[in-house]
Each structure stands twice: as C-alpha cells, then as structure tokens.
Design an enzyme around this catalytic site. Structure first.
Site, mmCIF file in Angstrom:
data_model
loop_
_atom_site.group_PDB
_atom_site.id
_atom_site.type_symbol
_atom_site.label_atom_id
_atom_site.label_comp_id
_atom_site.label_asym_id
_atom_site.label_seq_id
_atom_site.Cartn_x
_atom_site.Cartn_y
_atom_site.Cartn_z
ATOM 1 N N ARG A 1 3.965 2.814 3.085
ATOM 2 C CA ARG A 1 4.811 1.857 3.815
ATOM 3 C C ARG A 1 6.285 2.214 3.668
ATOM 4 O O ARG A 1 7.077 1.898 4.544
ATOM 5 C CB ARG A 1 4.564 0.434 3.320
ATOM 6 C CG ARG A 1 3.099 0.029 3.187
ATOM 7 C CD ARG A 1 2.264 0.353 4.390
ATOM 8 N NE ARG A 1 0.897 -0.115 4.228
ATOM 9 C CZ ARG A 1 -0.126 0.276 4.956
ATOM 10 N NH1 ARG A 1 0.061 1.176 5.911
ATOM 11 N NH2 ARG A 1 -1.335 -0.213 4.758
ATOM 12 N N ASP B 1 -10.012 -7.398 0.378
ATOM 13 C CA ASP B 1 -9.319 -6.581 1.367
ATOM 14 C C ASP B 1 -8.889 -7.539 2.486
ATOM 15 O O ASP B 1 -9.265 -8.724 2.500
ATOM 16 C CB ASP B 1 -10.237 -5.471 1.884
ATOM 17 C CG ASP B 1 -9.475 -4.269 2.425
ATOM 18 O OD1 ASP B 1 -8.258 -4.398 2.685
ATOM 19 O OD2 ASP B 1 -10.094 -3.208 2.601
ATOM 20 N N ASP C 1 0.873 -1.180 0.000
ATOM 21 C CA ASP C 1 0.000 0.000 0.000
ATOM 22 C C ASP C 1 0.903 1.221 0.000
ATOM 23 O O ASP C 1 1.382 1.645 1.066
ATOM 24 C CB ASP C 1 -0.885 0.032 1.250
ATOM 25 C CG ASP C 1 -2.004 -0.983 1.201
ATOM 26 O OD1 ASP C 1 -2.922 -0.796 0.405
ATOM 27 O OD2 ASP C 1 -1.951 -1.954 1.979
ATOM 28 N N ARG D 1 -7.583 10.191 1.175
ATOM 29 C CA ARG D 1 -7.065 9.160 0.271
ATOM 30 C C ARG D 1 -7.814 9.164 -1.059
ATOM 31 O O ARG D 1 -7.355 8.554 -2.030
ATOM 32 C CB ARG D 1 -7.190 7.789 0.919
ATOM 33 C CG ARG D 1 -6.417 7.636 2.215
ATOM 34 C CD ARG D 1 -6.832 6.395 2.969
ATOM 35 N NE ARG D 1 -6.546 5.192 2.204
ATOM 36 C CZ ARG D 1 -7.059 3.996 2.504
ATOM 37 N NH1 ARG D 1 -7.913 3.861 3.524
ATOM 38 N NH2 ARG D 1 -6.744 2.950 1.781
ATOM 39 N N LYS E 1 -9.368 0.329 -5.866
ATOM 40 C CA LYS E 1 -10.046 -0.075 -4.636
ATOM 41 C C LYS E 1 -10.952 1.053 -4.146
ATOM 42 O O LYS E 1 -10.763 2.204 -4.556
ATOM 43 C CB LYS E 1 -9.020 -0.468 -3.563
ATOM 44 C CG LYS E 1 -8.060 0.647 -3.130
ATOM 45 C CD LYS E 1 -6.993 0.112 -2.189
ATOM 46 C CE LYS E 1 -6.154 1.238 -1.629
ATOM 47 N NZ LYS E 1 -5.040 0.777 -0.791
ATOM 48 N N HIS E 2 -11.971 0.742 -3.340
ATOM 49 C CA HIS E 2 -12.363 -0.577 -2.855
ATOM 50 C C HIS E 2 -13.671 -0.928 -3.554
ATOM 51 O O HIS E 2 -14.715 -0.393 -3.198
ATOM 52 C CB HIS E 2 -12.560 -0.564 -1.355
ATOM 53 C CG HIS E 2 -11.351 -0.065 -0.590
ATOM 54 N ND1 HIS E 2 -11.055 1.276 -0.419
ATOM 55 C CD2 HIS E 2 -10.356 -0.740 0.025
ATOM 56 C CE1 HIS E 2 -9.953 1.409 0.287
ATOM 57 N NE2 HIS E 2 -9.493 0.204 0.576
ATOM 58 N N HIS F 1 -12.080 -1.466 9.156
ATOM 59 C CA HIS F 1 -11.022 -2.119 9.928
ATOM 60 C C HIS F 1 -11.552 -2.589 11.282
ATOM 61 O O HIS F 1 -11.015 -3.538 11.861
ATOM 62 C CB HIS F 1 -9.842 -1.161 10.155
ATOM 63 C CG HIS F 1 -9.080 -0.856 8.915
ATOM 64 N ND1 HIS F 1 -9.418 0.190 8.081
ATOM 65 C CD2 HIS F 1 -8.001 -1.456 8.355
ATOM 66 C CE1 HIS F 1 -8.565 0.221 7.058
ATOM 67 N NE2 HIS F 1 -7.709 -0.764 7.201
#
Length: 353
Positions: free
Chosen positions: A80, A258, A72, A145, A175-176, A188
């Site tokens: 990351r 996901d 990601d 995002r 996504k998503h 999440h």
C-alpha cells in the site's frame, strides 16, 4: 460482566475509509460506531505526511491512542505504501530464492525496514507474513506472496519476518490461517473448496501456522475445508476455528477475519459479520471504506468479547515491549546487498518527509 462494562468495549470490527482524509460524515460515524481500529489501502496513502495525519485522525475520532491501525505491506504486488515516498520491497518468493541462512536474514531485515516505515506513520499492525503453501495448480492469488511450498522453511522465513516486524514495534498477522495454498479459485471472487483429507491438511497446510502459533494476530481464510466442515468457509466455521485454529494449531492470539466483503462469502455484510464473530473470530475486517456498508455492519456487530479484549491487550503489550532501535542505513545496505540489488527501488529508506 455487566452490560455497562461490555458497552465500554470497542466494537469488534476494523474499518477502512474512502480517501486520503476523513470526511465529516466519516468522522462522526467512527466516533459513534467506535470500531476497534482501522485499515489502510492504496487509496488512502499519498505521502508520509498525509498518512501520518490520516492515522492521527482515525485515533482522534474514537479517542484511543492505542487503536490498532492495519495495513497490507508485504512487498511485491501487495504494498500500500509505494515509491517515490516509500521504498519498494521484493515479493516473498524473491527472498525465498536466496539460499539459507541468507534468506532468513533477508526476511528479517526486510521486515525490520518495513516496520520502520509503518511505525513512523503510526501503523501498528501489518498483515504479513503469508504462511500459505501454494500448490502448482492453485490460483495465482497467493503465488509469489508465499515463501515457498515446504512447511518447515516457510515457517522459518515467516518467523524471521515476524521477528523483524516486532523489533520495529509492529505486530505481524500470520495469514491465511489455516491455509490458502490449495485454493483453485481466488477467494476475492469465488469460494474455494479444498477436498484434501484431514491427515494431509494436518501434516502439510497447517504445519507453518502450528509452528508460529504464538504470534499475536492471525487472519482467517475464506475457504471450505471439506474434511472439517463441508458447509462453511473457515472464517464462518465454529468447527474450523475451535477444533483446528484454536485447537490443533493452538493459536490463542487475535483472530481477525479476512475482508468480509470478498466474493467468497455470501449473505448480507451484516450477516457475514455476525457469522464470523459467532464462529469465533475476535474481529471482523471490512476494507472497502464504502460508507453505507460500514453503517450496515456497525448496526450488526457487538462490542469485543472479554476474551478478545484480553488478546488485543496482550498483543499491544508485546508490541510495545518488542521495539528495538536500529541503524536504518546499515540495515538497508545489508538488505540490498543480500538481494543483489533487487530491493533497491524508491526513495532513500532513511528519509523522512
């Protein structure tokens, strides 16, 4: 197709790992489990040399040089690879704040620079762009995002990102799918439920995904769309995947779930994985790197189907054919100029540790 031919296919799962190097236990497990590929998180990324070594370890374990390695790396808060070893990139909303056509140019150039970072590390798949259309009262998990809230413009900017990644030899994941923008809780932690009508979803939420249906990979949303399937989130819903993602939207690329360990889903990880694959996902994604969880999932997940194997091969062929050489210094300079300095952070984007 014979059982022997099926057994030769990798397992329909992507796994993470615990740290910056594989343990002996992880190496042995991956060699036996034979997952399709791997995913990197912040815990796995120290510097350029270390990431290259870890990616090489992944592939050596399973004996496949072309095994997908995912990450990601969107920019903004979802990144990351971070300074000082990699440059920082702005969030999607910062790029979208530019006027057209400068926003499209910045989206393409930024993605091309990200792709170079990833390609140099051996990472071949990036989980971007986000095509979700966040509403004003939605949970902020998507927030900046997203490239905005208007389907046509989000599709244009998303396409520019995909073009930039592909030109760098990296596959994008849209996504998503089929849309996370109306979610009022963070998937999440909890299961979002969207009560919009089918007509509203078709005319708005699904539109950016329909425009980019030819992209090679897509990631599902852990969201219940009550107008389509009131009982199961999209990731686990045969009806959503068949009728909407594969049908109405027309996506025929690699469909990856996901993260199956997210709080939106219930049941054991083995059950979640099986349900996702039974619903029509090509690959289940497990991100935590927790060894005991991976063992449980590997015992439940079968090899790739023939259709999934063909989609993955088609995507990899596209990746290899799409890479183009570029002038990193000139591209970075133009990108920074477009962003007016916002993008300037971290180390020299052309440096190689």
């Amino acid at each position: 197709m014979s059982d022997e031919a099926t057994a030769e296919r990798p397992r329909a799962v992507v796994f993470g790992c615990a740290g910056e190097r594989l343990t002996l236990e992880e190496r042995r497990f991956f060699a036996e489990a034979d997952p399709l590929g791997f995913v990197l998180f912040r815990r796995n990324c120290a510097d350029r040399k270390q990431v290259r070594a870890l990616v090489a370890e992944f592939r050596a374990c399973i004996g496949r040089d072309d095994a997908p390695v995912l990450i990601d790396q969107e920019g903004g808060r979802v990144a990351r690879l971070r300074p000082p070893h990699w440059r920082a990139y702005p969030a999607a909303a910062e790029i979208a704040a530019l006027p057209d056509p400068l926003a499209e140019e910045a989206a393409r150039l930024g993605a091309r620079l990200i792709a170079e970072d990833l390609y140099e590390a051996g990472v071949t798949v990036d989980a971007m762009p986000v095509l979700d259309l966040p509403e004003a009262d939605a949970d902020p998990v998507i927030g900046d995002r997203a490239y905005g809230a208007e389907p046509g413009r989000v599709a244009r900017l998303g396409r520019a990102v995909c073009e930039g990644l592909l030109a760098g030899g990296v596959l994008p994941i849209v996504k998503h799918i089929p849309g996370h923008g109306r979610a009022r809780v963070d998937s999440h932690r909890d299961l979002p439920r969207v009560d919009a009508s089918g007509a509203e979803l078709t005319g708005w939420d699904f539109a950016p995904f329909r425009a980019l249906a030819a992209m090679p990979w897509a990631m599902t949303a852990h969201i219940v769309f009550a107008a389509i399937d009131a009982a199961a989130p999209a990731t686990l819903s045969r009806r959503v995947i068949d009728e909407v993602i594969r049908g109405e939207i027309g996506f025929d690329g690699v469909l990856v779930s996901d993260d199956i360990s997210m709080g939106a889903l219930s049941g054991s990880l083995a059950e979640r994985s099986r349900l996702a694959l039974d619903a029509g996902c090509d690959v289940a994604l497990h991100c935590s790197g927790v060894f005991e969880e991976m063992v449980e999932i590997a015992e439940a997940v079968p090899p790739l189907t023939a259709a999934a194997e063909a989609r993955i091969a088609r995507a990899e062929d596209l990746r290899r054919r799409s890479r183009q050489e570029f002038d990193a210094e000139a591209t970075a300079a133009r990108f920074d100029a477009l962003l007016g300095g916002i993008a300037q952070a971290g180390s020299d984007p052309t440096s190689r540790a």
